[in-house]
Design an enzyme around this catalytic site. Structure first.
Site, short mmCIF file in Angstrom:
data_model
loop_
_atom_site.label_atom_id
_atom_site.label_comp_id
_atom_site.label_asym_id
_atom_site.label_seq_id
_atom_site.Cartn_x
_atom_site.Cartn_y
_atom_site.Cartn_z
N LYS A 15 37.92 40.34 38.68
CA LYS A 15 37.58 41.49 37.84
C LYS A 15 38.37 41.45 36.52
CE LYS A 15 38.80 44.58 40.91
NZ LYS A 15 39.28 43.65 41.97
N ARG A 90 37.58 53.67 42.71
CA ARG A 90 37.80 52.90 43.93
C ARG A 90 37.58 53.74 45.18
NH1 ARG A 90 41.53 48.64 41.88
NH2 ARG A 90 42.49 47.59 43.63
N ARG A 129 47.82 33.02 41.81
CA ARG A 129 47.76 33.71 40.51
C ARG A 129 49.13 33.82 39.84
NH1 ARG A 129 44.89 39.24 40.49
NH2 ARG A 129 46.36 39.63 42.19
N ARG A 162 52.76 38.71 41.06
CA ARG A 162 52.79 40.14 41.35
C ARG A 162 53.40 40.41 42.72
NH1 ARG A 162 46.78 42.20 39.98
NH2 ARG A 162 47.20 43.30 41.92
N ARG A 173 45.36 45.00 51.35
CA ARG A 173 44.52 45.38 50.20
C ARG A 173 43.04 45.13 50.50
NH1 ARG A 173 47.44 41.98 45.86
NH2 ARG A 173 45.55 42.26 44.64
P1 AP5 Z 1 41.78 38.25 38.80
O1 AP5 Z 1 40.88 38.26 37.63
O2 AP5 Z 1 43.21 38.59 38.60
O3 AP5 Z 1 41.12 39.12 40.00
P2 AP5 Z 1 41.04 40.70 40.21
O4 AP5 Z 1 39.72 40.98 40.80
O5 AP5 Z 1 41.41 41.40 38.95
O6 AP5 Z 1 42.16 40.84 41.31
P3 AP5 Z 1 43.31 41.95 41.50
O7 AP5 Z 1 44.23 41.42 42.55
O8 AP5 Z 1 43.90 42.33 40.18
O9 AP5 Z 1 42.49 43.12 42.08
P4 AP5 Z 1 43.02 44.35 42.79
O10 AP5 Z 1 41.81 45.19 42.77
O11 AP5 Z 1 43.60 44.10 44.12
O12 AP5 Z 1 44.31 44.78 41.93
P5 AP5 Z 1 44.57 45.94 40.85
O13 AP5 Z 1 45.54 45.44 39.89
O14 AP5 Z 1 43.30 46.51 40.39
O15 AP5 Z 1 41.66 36.77 39.47
C1 AP5 Z 1 42.43 36.43 40.60
C2 AP5 Z 1 42.86 34.96 40.48
O16 AP5 Z 1 41.70 34.13 40.58
C3 AP5 Z 1 43.53 34.58 39.15
O17 AP5 Z 1 44.53 33.66 39.40
C4 AP5 Z 1 42.39 33.96 38.32
O18 AP5 Z 1 42.87 32.98 37.40
C5 AP5 Z 1 41.52 33.32 39.42
N1 AP5 Z 1 40.08 33.33 39.12
C6 AP5 Z 1 39.35 34.37 38.62
N2 AP5 Z 1 38.05 34.05 38.57
C7 AP5 Z 1 37.95 32.77 39.06
C8 AP5 Z 1 36.85 31.87 39.27
N3 AP5 Z 1 35.59 32.23 38.96
N4 AP5 Z 1 37.12 30.66 39.79
C9 AP5 Z 1 38.38 30.29 40.11
N5 AP5 Z 1 39.47 31.10 39.95
C10 AP5 Z 1 39.24 32.33 39.42
O19 AP5 Z 1 45.26 47.04 41.77
C11 AP5 Z 1 46.56 46.85 42.27
C12 AP5 Z 1 46.97 48.08 43.07
O20 AP5 Z 1 47.04 49.23 42.20
C13 AP5 Z 1 46.02 48.51 44.20
O21 AP5 Z 1 46.27 47.80 45.40
C14 AP5 Z 1 46.38 49.99 44.32
O22 AP5 Z 1 47.58 50.17 45.01
C15 AP5 Z 1 46.57 50.39 42.88
N6 AP5 Z 1 45.32 50.85 42.25
C16 AP5 Z 1 44.64 50.22 41.24
N7 AP5 Z 1 43.53 50.92 40.94
C17 AP5 Z 1 43.50 51.98 41.76
C18 AP5 Z 1 42.58 53.06 41.94
N8 AP5 Z 1 41.46 53.17 41.20
N9 AP5 Z 1 42.86 54.00 42.89
C19 AP5 Z 1 44.00 53.91 43.64
N10 AP5 Z 1 44.90 52.92 43.53
C20 AP5 Z 1 44.65 51.95 42.60
MG MG Z 2 42.97 42.70 38.37
#
Ligand code: AP5
Ligand code: MG
Length: 216
Positions: A15, A90, A129, A162, A173
């Protein structure tokens, strides 16, 4: 009227990677709830301290805190034309809150790309990552390595892993995603705005499909 794109999909599916590309192409703001929390944690704000206790365990931050943070972000001038929402909403409560906020800010949802990949792919991506400390640029040890180990190609700052990317936390998660976020797939499918994208493809291919889904 402002146009919003809601990126839906499990942890590690890409994402953040895709949101940054789309935001560049569409000249929209990129709003990542996870990045906003991490910035608050880095700056040791009250919100950051509160959020950290949930994030470190892989749990969702409570809805009221998250909605308040996003509401403030959406009110800033760079969202006047619209934004890419990455990681919000979410939960169904957050999705309802978003509808109310969009009515207030004269915005509408254009498309909800739903990026998917099997759990083994997600774990492989998250465990490799590397994230840029200053601006959250995203790398992968194998799939998207930086030119120089540990240094961001774009702004030269250091790369870190992270805290919530430990294997145990990743499993939580993914479970939390299945329990609390999956209901949004049906919610947005019913609205006719959901577009499924196969996230196992290359970054370039996913991005091509996303661009043709959302750019009208
Ligand atoms: P990346 O693009 O970083 O993936 P992502 O979907 O953004 O993954 P996240 O881990 O950031 O998602 P998340 O939803 O768990 O975390 P968030 O920060 O939102 O890609 C991942 C890896 O793959 C990278 O190394 C990239 O280079 C590689 N890659 C990407 N595309 C590729 C491809 N096509 N081919 C090969 N490699 C590829 O949330 C973190 C925490 O914050 C949550 O757990 C929660 O505690 C809190 N939080 C965030 N939002 C909310 C909410 N709305 N409500 C409540 N709590 C929340
Ligand atoms: Mg992300």
């Amino acid at each position: 009227m402002a146009t919003f794109i809601v990126l839906l999909g499990p942890p590690g599916v890409g994402k953040g990677t895709q949101a940054k590309i789309l935001a560049d192409v569409k000249k929209f703001a990129h709003i990542s709830s996870g990045d906003l929390f991490r910035e608050n944690i880095k700056n040791q704000t009250e919100l950051g301290k509160h959020a950290k206790s949930y994030i470190d365990k892989g749990q969702l931050v409570p809805d009221d805190v998250t909605i308040g943070m996003i509401r403030e972000r959406l009110s800033r001038p760079d969202c006047e034309l619209g934004a890419i929402l990455d990681g919000f909403p979410r939960t169904p409560v957050q999705a309802d809150a978003l509808e109310n906020m969009l009515a207030e800010f004269n915005g509408q949802i254009n498309t909800v790309p739903y990026i998917t990949a099997p759990e083994a792919v997600l774990v492989g991506r998250i465990s490799g990552r590397w994230t840029c400390r200053s601006n959250g640029h995203i790398y992968h040890r194998v799939f998207n390595p930086p030119k120089q180990d540990g240094i961001c190609d774009i702004d030269g700052s250091d790369l870190y892993q992270r805290e919530d990317d430990k294997v145990e936390t990743v499993t939580t998660r993914i479970r939390v995603y299945l329990e609390q976020t999956i209901p949004l797939v049906e919610y947005y499918r019913k609205s006719g705005k959901l577009v499924e994208v196969d996230g196992t493809q290359s970054v370039e291919q996913v991005s091509k499909e996303l661009c043709s889904a959302v750019i009208k």
